[in-house]
Write a protein that holds these residues in place. Structure first.
Motif, short mmCIF file in Angstrom:
data_model
loop_
_atom_site.label_atom_id
_atom_site.label_comp_id
_atom_site.label_asym_id
_atom_site.label_seq_id
_atom_site.Cartn_x
_atom_site.Cartn_y
_atom_site.Cartn_z
N HIS A 131 0.92 9.67 5.47
CA HIS A 131 0.84 8.89 4.22
C HIS A 131 -0.40 9.29 3.41
O HIS A 131 -0.32 9.54 2.20
N GLU A 132 -1.56 9.34 4.06
CA GLU A 132 -2.77 9.70 3.32
C GLU A 132 -2.68 11.15 2.83
O GLU A 132 -3.15 11.48 1.74
N HIS A 135 -1.02 11.27 -0.38
CA HIS A 135 -1.89 11.04 -1.55
C HIS A 135 -2.63 12.32 -1.94
O HIS A 135 -2.85 12.58 -3.13
N GLU A 151 2.20 4.38 -4.04
CA GLU A 151 2.16 4.09 -2.60
C GLU A 151 3.51 4.34 -1.94
O GLU A 151 3.58 4.86 -0.83
N THR A 195 -4.96 0.77 2.98
CA THR A 195 -5.24 1.17 1.61
C THR A 195 -5.29 -0.07 0.73
O THR A 195 -5.30 -1.18 1.21
N HIS A 200 1.16 -1.82 -2.49
CA HIS A 200 2.16 -1.37 -1.53
C HIS A 200 3.42 -2.21 -1.70
O HIS A 200 3.36 -3.34 -2.16
ZN LIG Z 1 -1.61 4.73 0.28
#
Ligand SMILES: [Zn+2]
Length: 226
Positions: A131-132, A135, A151, A195, A200
């Motif tokens: 997930h990161e 980004h 997100e 986060t 989200h």
């Molecule tokens: Zn995130």
């Protein structure tokens, strides 16, 4: 195969540069003979980083222009100690969270977040890392390719990368892992301070976004042409 054998083989695979997605899908009683959970967590984080990075390095040009550059991996940090935590935007990164920091182009995960989440299943670090990393991918793309819900797009890119890695054979899912991923996403939704809060989706939205990436790959995560 015993748990110990499984772990040894997975560790060997990780060292060999290939990756395996360890997981039993069920809680495993820890006995003194087992390797310390922290050791397993570190191995899973390393495997998640390698598999995610390899996926993007391998497939970048199928979707995007230019060449892929990986983010810097700061990795585990102790968010309870501001003196040693990585700094982003002039602030030390906090506990119970994971980050992609655009100004430093790095990804980092709090040890407490990873340790706590790992108790619910070893899928956790894979989701957090992918997930990161999503980004970081977003930060490399033109704004026109970022969806209105970044997100959820990061969740989608995580699904695309993890299942793309599985399709490539650089990550091996075991029974129960896919259910664990869904459970972990659900746990991360809403109130979980992973986060920034408030941006989200709820559990269903996050699972749906992740599933879109799993089934449709990276293209399913990009704004759809009207
Ligand atoms: Zn995130």
């Amino acid at each position: 195969m015993s748990r110990n054998q499984t772990i040894r083989i997975l560790a060997t695979l990780a060292l060999a540069g290939t990756s395996a997605f360890a997981g039993t899908g069920a809680a495993v009683a820890v006995t003194p003979a087992e390797p310390a959970p922290a050791e397993n967590l570190q191995a899973d984080i390393a495997t998640a980083q390698a598999a995610t990075n390899t996926y993007w390095a391998t497939h970048w040009n199928e979707f995007f222009d230019g060449s892929y550059t990986p983010p810097t991996v700061v990795g585990l940090y102790d968010g309870t100690n501001p003196a040693t935590a990585p700094v982003c935007g002039g602030q030390p990164l906090g506990p119970g969270n994971a980050y992609y920091c655009p100004e430093g182009d790095y990804v980092a995960w709090d040890a407490g977040l990873m340790t706590n989440g790992y108790q619910s299943g070893d899928a956790w670090p894979y989701l957090v890392v992918a997930h990161e990393w999503g980004h970081a991918i977003q930060n490399r793309l033109p704004q026109s390719l970022i969806t209105p819900a970044p997100e959820l797009q990061a969740d989608c890119l995580a699904g695309a990368a993890l299942f793309g890695a599985a399709a490539d054979g650089t990550l091996v899912f075991e029974d129960g892992d896919q259910q664990e991923l869904v459970a972990a996403l659900s746990a991360l939704a809403d109130q979980t301070p992973w986060t920034k809060s408030g941006d989200h989706g709820d559990a269903l939205e996050r699972v749906n976004a992740f599933s879109s990436g799993r089934q449709g790959g990276v293209e399913a995560c990009l704004p759809q042409e009207q």
